[in-house]
Scaffold this motif. Sequence first.
Motif, PDB file in Angstrom:
ATOM      1  N   GLU A   1       0.844  -1.198   0.000  1.00 39.97           N
ATOM      2  CA  GLU A   1       0.000   0.000   0.000  1.00 39.97           C
ATOM      3  C   GLU A   1       0.875   1.243   0.000  1.00 39.97           C
ATOM      4  N   VAL A   2       0.453   2.237  -0.801  1.00 43.83           N
ATOM      5  CA  VAL A   2       1.164   3.522  -0.845  1.00 43.83           C
ATOM      6  C   VAL A   2       0.115   4.624  -0.938  1.00 43.83           C
ATOM      7  N   ALA A   3       0.332   5.728  -0.226  1.00 45.30           N
ATOM      8  CA  ALA A   3      -0.638   6.831  -0.252  1.00 45.30           C
ATOM      9  C   ALA A   3      -0.684   7.448  -1.645  1.00 45.30           C
ATOM     10  N   LEU A   4      -1.902   7.628  -2.175  1.00 46.51           N
ATOM     11  CA  LEU A   4      -2.076   8.234  -3.499  1.00 46.51           C
ATOM     12  C   LEU A   4      -1.331   9.572  -3.574  1.00 46.51           C
ATOM     13  N   ALA A   5      -1.484  10.402  -2.557  1.00 46.61           N
ATOM     14  CA  ALA A   5      -0.876  11.747  -2.593  1.00 46.61           C
ATOM     15  C   ALA A   5       0.648  11.662  -2.678  1.00 46.61           C
ATOM     16  N   ASP A   6       1.252  10.734  -1.926  1.00 47.04           N
ATOM     17  CA  ASP A   6       2.717  10.597  -1.938  1.00 47.04           C
ATOM     18  C   ASP A   6       3.210  10.113  -3.298  1.00 47.04           C
ATOM     19  N   TRP A   7       2.530   9.099  -3.833  1.00 47.96           N
ATOM     20  CA  TRP A   7       2.909   8.554  -5.140  1.00 47.96           C
ATOM     21  C   TRP A   7       2.738   9.624  -6.222  1.00 47.96           C
ATOM     22  N   GLY A   8       1.636  10.379  -6.104  1.00 52.60           N
ATOM     23  CA  GLY A   8       1.388  11.450  -7.076  1.00 52.60           C
ATOM     24  C   GLY A   8       2.474  12.514  -7.058  1.00 52.60           C
ATOM     25  N   VAL A   9       2.860  12.946  -5.856  1.00 56.04           N
ATOM     26  CA  VAL A   9       3.917  13.966  -5.739  1.00 56.04           C
ATOM     27  C   VAL A   9       5.231  13.447  -6.323  1.00 56.04           C
ATOM     28  N   GLU A  10       5.540  12.197  -6.039  1.00 55.00           N
ATOM     29  CA  GLU A  10       6.765  11.581  -6.568  1.00 55.00           C
ATOM     30  C   GLU A  10       6.780  11.631  -8.101  1.00 55.00           C
ATOM     31  N   LEU A  11       5.658  11.262  -8.716  1.00 57.80           N
ATOM     32  CA  LEU A  11       5.567  11.270 -10.186  1.00 57.80           C
ATOM     33  C   LEU A  11       5.667  12.675 -10.752  1.00 57.80           C
ATOM     34  N   VAL A  12       4.933  13.618 -10.142  1.00 59.24           N
ATOM     35  CA  VAL A  12       4.906  14.983 -10.677  1.00 59.24           C
ATOM     36  C   VAL A  12       6.282  15.643 -10.540  1.00 59.24           C
ATOM     37  N   GLU A  13       6.961  15.369  -9.435  1.00 58.28           N
ATOM     38  CA  GLU A  13       8.311  15.943  -9.280  1.00 58.28           C
ATOM     39  C   GLU A  13       9.266  15.402 -10.337  1.00 58.28           C
ATOM     40  N   GLN A  14       9.083  14.134 -10.719  1.00 58.28           N
ATOM     41  CA  GLN A  14       9.910  13.560 -11.786  1.00 58.28           C
ATOM     42  C   GLN A  14       9.616  14.222 -13.143  1.00 58.28           C
ATOM     43  N   CYS A  15       8.441  14.844 -13.251  1.00 61.42           N
ATOM     44  CA  CYS A  15       8.056  15.495 -14.510  1.00 61.42           C
ATOM     45  C   CYS A  15       8.697  16.877 -14.683  1.00 61.42           C
ATOM     46  N   LEU A  16       9.201  17.482 -13.579  1.00 63.46           N
ATOM     47  CA  LEU A  16       9.737  18.853 -13.668  1.00 63.46           C
ATOM     48  C   LEU A  16      10.879  19.003 -14.681  1.00 63.46           C
ATOM     49  N   PRO A  17      11.907  18.106 -14.682  1.00 55.98           N
ATOM     50  CA  PRO A  17      12.970  18.252 -15.682  1.00 55.98           C
ATOM     51  C   PRO A  17      12.468  18.058 -17.122  1.00 55.98           C
ATOM     52  N   ILE A  18      11.438  17.213 -17.284  1.00 53.76           N
ATOM     53  CA  ILE A  18      10.862  16.995 -18.628  1.00 53.76           C
ATOM     54  C   ILE A  18      10.183  18.273 -19.100  1.00 53.76           C
ATOM     55  N   ALA A  19       9.450  18.913 -18.173  1.00 47.67           N
ATOM     56  CA  ALA A  19       8.808  20.192 -18.503  1.00 47.67           C
ATOM     57  C   ALA A  19       9.858  21.234 -18.869  1.00 47.67           C
ATOM     58  N   ALA A  20      10.966  21.247 -18.125  1.00 42.90           N
ATOM     59  CA  ALA A  20      12.040  22.212 -18.405  1.00 42.90           C
ATOM     60  C   ALA A  20      12.616  21.984 -19.799  1.00 42.90           C
ATOM     61  N   ALA A  21      12.787  20.717 -20.185  1.00 39.33           N
ATOM     62  CA  ALA A  21      13.323  20.402 -21.519  1.00 39.33           C
ATOM     63  C   ALA A  21      12.360  20.857 -22.619  1.00 39.33           C
ATOM     64  N   LEU A  22      11.062  20.647 -22.405  1.00 42.89           N
ATOM     65  CA  LEU A  22      10.068  21.101 -23.399  1.00 42.89           C
ATOM     66  C   LEU A  22      10.041  22.620 -23.481  1.00 42.89           C
ATOM     67  N   ASP A  23      10.143  23.283 -22.335  1.00 46.42           N
ATOM     68  CA  ASP A  23      10.179  24.754 -22.338  1.00 46.42           C
ATOM     69  C   ASP A  23      11.437  25.267 -23.031  1.00 46.42           C
ATOM     70  N   ALA A  24      12.564  24.586 -22.839  1.00 53.27           N
ATOM     71  CA  ALA A  24      13.801  24.997 -23.514  1.00 53.27           C
ATOM     72  C   ALA A  24      13.650  24.869 -25.026  1.00 53.27           C
ATOM     73  N   ALA A  25      12.948  23.816 -25.478  1.00 49.49           N
ATOM     74  CA  ALA A  25      12.753  23.608 -26.924  1.00 49.49           C
ATOM     75  C   ALA A  25      11.780  24.624 -27.514  1.00 49.49           C
ATOM     76  N   HIS A  26      10.737  24.957 -26.763  1.00 49.48           N
ATOM     77  CA  HIS A  26       9.666  25.811 -27.293  1.00 49.48           C
ATOM     78  C   HIS A  26       9.796  27.278 -26.886  1.00 49.48           C
ATOM     79  N   GLY A  27      10.604  27.545 -25.861  1.00 52.42           N
ATOM     80  CA  GLY A  27      10.641  28.902 -25.300  1.00 52.42           C
ATOM     81  C   GLY A  27       9.521  29.060 -24.285  1.00 52.42           C
ATOM     82  N   GLY A  28       9.733  29.949 -23.314  1.00 54.95           N
ATOM     83  CA  GLY A  28       8.697  30.199 -22.302  1.00 54.95           C
ATOM     84  C   GLY A  28       8.801  29.240 -21.134  1.00 54.95           C
TER      85      GLY A  28
END
Length: 518
Positions: free
Chosen positions: A380-407
């Motif tokens: 068992e794992v708390a939904l909120a904890d698992w969600g935060v873990e996943l979303v934090e892993q998405c931050l560098p991906i978002a940064a890479a997309l922003d670098a490609a597109h600007g903004g």
Amino acid sequence: MSSRLQERLGALSAGRLKGMRRGIEKESLRADPDGKLALTPHPAALGSALTHPHITTDFSESQLELITGVHADVDAALEELTRVHQFTYRVLDSLGDERLWVSSMPCGLPTDETIPIGRYGSSNVGRAKSVYRMGLSHRYGRRMQTISGIHYNWSLPEVSSDEYFALIRNFRRHAFLLLYLFGASPALCSSFVAGRPHQLQPLGDGSMFMPHGTSLRMGRLGYQSDAQASLAVSYNSLEGYGASLQDALTRPWPAYEAIGIRNLGGDYNQLATSLLQIENEFYGTIRPKRVINPGERPLHALRERGVEYVEVRLMDLDPFEPVGISAQTMRFLDVFLLHCLLGDSPDDTPQEIAELAHNQHLTAACGREPGLKLLRGGREVALADWGVELVEQCLPIAAALDAAHGGTLHAEAVRAALAALQAPDSLPSARVLAAVASRHGNSFIGFVRAQSEQTRAAMLALPFSAAQQAEFERMTEDSIQEQKRIEAADTMPFEIYREQYVSPARLGIGHGRMAVAA
């Protein structure tokens, strides 16, 4: 973020990131001002539902499906979807006072057999589409088919079929996050569950809800069936997936054999008596897809030429957004799908597949419950904890997309998701319940009626040029002529067409083609 994920992200060029493509298919019921299903035929002024490139119907004649082309830019996709809506609202306005129902869960429904099935003319391909829908009505009931949603089609250049299947496995593992963040169907009209077992609680007069629900559409009340529950479809490879689907498309199913292909009067009940009539009947949260050639079966296209894109199918209509989805949500989806593609993706197992179904149903029914726990690898794992873990892993991906597109728009979308995980009251599902309670006397229908009217007025107020109007009118006329051409060219008796279309021989590699029925 794992070093492997970081490494894979670093290997993606800005050119490949800019090559990301997306398109939207959005379903909505046509409703009368009083919140009841409109029973009028698909308006002729919207063109042929069989052949129009942007405006068709889904299950019901009363259920519009509005479709964009493929876009390199989120805003461009949204602009096109908005234009299709504008034209549609203008046509509905010119004919009377119908409007699009802005919730995934349906408006007030008549008796099941009164809900009209989509009609597509007299051609074999048009008749097959209607017979398929008749089959769905016998198998699942018509009410279930009136649930509407948004499908998000997504691709990235130079991705192999194996990589797309790895993405799909991770998407299924992490889909609870999208249900939590974007689910917007925690309540419904009592007419939807009349005569059916359910665990909903009463909400005022004529409405039912789950207090911590996120997406009833994706829960046990939605696209579920005992027959499909018997399918243990694996996503470990194209070969395995194809074999699972082929089995379902060719396996006789006693309950459907009892319905029969035709009734005693000779009218068609369904296209086939197998567990699935055609590929589209398989309800998944995400599908591997490939554009089909004229007359080709979807499974044949996948096996012959591989996966071309994925179709995300679990997004609810957001009643607070004029076209049901926002640019920020689309950007989050782009980041999330990239995360699913880049992350390690072990093969699925029967145990994990059962866990994922458990997590989906639990999140749909009570995702906002404080401290809610999901299953991950037997623990068992708390939904909120698992969600935060996943979303934090998405931050560098978002940064890479922003670098490609600007903004900074992708990073903002991810930060908004992080904030929503910490503030469940800000989620669309919570906002729906708050509005239903505070402004509409606990009436789900009252809330959606008001949102639908507000959306209609906003859409009609947007500027729409004479040139845009003329372009849509041309598409209407072209689609009607194309339907007539198809009908005039038909020579084959429908029964022979049907037998050939559902033939198992057409599911493999290298077999013949004929007009597609999906």
